[in-house]
Write an enzyme that holds these catalytic residues in place. Structure first.
Site, mmCIF file in Angstrom:
data_model
loop_
_atom_site.group_PDB
_atom_site.id
_atom_site.type_symbol
_atom_site.label_atom_id
_atom_site.label_comp_id
_atom_site.label_asym_id
_atom_site.label_seq_id
_atom_site.Cartn_x
_atom_site.Cartn_y
_atom_site.Cartn_z
ATOM 1 N N HIS A 101 -7.253 0.348 -3.886
ATOM 2 C CA HIS A 101 -7.758 0.805 -5.184
ATOM 3 C C HIS A 101 -9.270 1.042 -5.059
ATOM 4 C CE1 HIS A 101 -4.053 0.136 -7.386
ATOM 5 N NE2 HIS A 101 -3.961 -1.073 -6.865
ATOM 6 N N HIS A 111 -1.140 4.011 -0.886
ATOM 7 C CA HIS A 111 -0.192 2.953 -0.549
ATOM 8 C C HIS A 111 0.490 3.326 0.760
ATOM 9 C CE1 HIS A 111 4.238 2.066 -0.535
ATOM 10 N NE2 HIS A 111 3.768 0.828 -0.573
ATOM 11 N N ARG A 115 8.330 -1.206 7.774
ATOM 12 C CA ARG A 115 9.090 -2.455 7.796
ATOM 13 C C ARG A 115 10.314 -2.340 8.702
ATOM 14 N NH1 ARG A 115 9.484 0.257 3.057
ATOM 15 N NH2 ARG A 115 11.546 1.041 2.504
ATOM 16 N N HIS A 150 -0.617 15.761 3.175
ATOM 17 C CA HIS A 150 0.706 16.193 3.616
ATOM 18 C C HIS A 150 0.679 16.798 5.017
ATOM 19 C CE1 HIS A 150 3.462 15.431 0.245
ATOM 20 N NE2 HIS A 150 2.347 15.434 -0.477
ATOM 21 N N GLY A 264 9.338 -14.924 -1.824
ATOM 22 C CA GLY A 264 8.086 -14.621 -1.134
ATOM 23 C C GLY A 264 6.893 -15.160 -1.906
ATOM 24 N N ARG A 265 5.725 -15.044 -1.322
ATOM 25 C CA ARG A 265 4.514 -15.562 -1.959
ATOM 26 C C ARG A 265 4.059 -14.595 -3.057
ATOM 27 N NH1 ARG A 265 -1.241 -15.229 -0.849
ATOM 28 N NH2 ARG A 265 -2.276 -17.165 -1.459
#
Length: 309
Positions: A101, A111, A115, A150, A264-265
């Site tokens: 931000h 963002h 994973r 892009h 999760g945290r």
């Protein structure tokens, strides 16, 4: 689907830890004012992570870059609702997730996430896949920035097939969409999930390419826009539009739901939230204003690279 061994899982983890290091170093250098503070955490059921957050820098109001590696014996409902075959399996999930931000309303929020997931059950083949992507959320947008973004997204995908960029770009437009607002979160980018059809090596290579290309896509935009003068009007609009980011993350985002449901945290999961945000009742931009341009020209899917005329 090929079997996965522990050495391959460790390869993914090593890459992700290195990616977190590289992204933090690049962002910290670009900011030139603040440094990332690391917070290591453990999860009671298994695993943990390291959260790194930079606050009140010169360029970035808040930048969070998370690594997590969690495992357990029972997947949360967000993971099994559409994948009943995952029920009753042990799982491991690891990834790097970040949200930036900026201070200046002319610099977009960004963002990225990459994973790896594997679910195992004795006597059966493991179910595994890669996922991730990156997307851009401008407030006072420039078409050339969307094209830059892009172009780099396409470059990350090109070595893996002619249709990969178009497929992941469309998936991103559809995923980062606020149904209750009838608008995209920003100008999109890439989103992919359930990637395993290429086999482990190629799927892993594609995930790596997307992770590494994030800073190549974002930092040139930051450098071009971070010194543009702005006033109270632009700041107010930025804070209002940040509200859309909060709405998406809390209502639709799968990663947020998975993190909260899997124990999760919480602080690490919600570090994606902007530090300051405003909501206004029934507000809309004045017709023909710079703020209206965002709505009319940018908050819907577009062919930014002119590939499908």
């Amino acid at each position: 689907m090929s079997d996965i061994n522990q050495q391959q899982i460790e390869q993914v983890k090593t890459f992700l830890l290195g990616l977190q290091d590289a992204i933090c170093a690049a962002l910290q250098q670009e900011d030139g004012g603040a440094v990332f503070v690391e917070d290591a955490w453990d999860r009671e059921e298994g695993g943990g992570g390291r959260s790194r957050v930079l606050t009140n820098g010169k360029a970035f109001e808040q930048a969070g870059v998370n690594f997590s590696h969690v495992f357990g014996h029972r997947l949360p409902p967000s993971a099994t609702a559409k994948r009943p075959e995952l029920e009753g399996r042990d799982f491991q999930a690891m990834g790097v997730s970040l949200v930036i931000h900026p201070h200046n309303p002319y610099v977009p929020t960004s963002h990225a996430n990459v994973r790896f997931f594997i679910a195992e059950k004795e006597g059966e083949e493991p179910i595994w896949w890669f996922g991730g992507g990156f997307d851009l959320t401008p407030y006072y947008p420039f078409e050339e920035d969307a094209v830059t973004w892009h172009t780099m997204a396409k470059a990350a995908c090109d070595p893996f097939g002619d249709d990969v960029y178009d497929t992941y770009k469309q998936w991103c437009d559809e995923y980062f969409y606020l149904k209750h607002r009838d608008e995209t979160r920003g100008v999109g980018g890439l989103f992919f999930d359930d990637l395993n059809e290429m086999g482990f090596e190629q799927s892993f290579a594609l995930m790596q390419s997307i992770g590494k290309n994030y800073t190549n896509a974002y930092l040139p935009i930051v450098q071009k826009r971070k010194d543009i003068a702005y006033g109270e009007r632009e700041r107010d609009f930025q804070l209002y539009r940040r509200g859309r980011y909060v709405e998406f993350n809390l209502v639709y985002d799968r990663g947020t739901l998975f993190g909260l449901q899997s124990g999760g945290r919480t602080e690490s999961i919600l570090m994606s939230m902007p530090p300051v945000v405003h909501w206004k009742y029934d507000w809309s931009p004045e017709e023909g204003s710079p703020e209206a341009l965002l709505y009319t020209d940018f908050l819907h899917p577009r062919d930014w690279l002119g590939r499908h005329k």
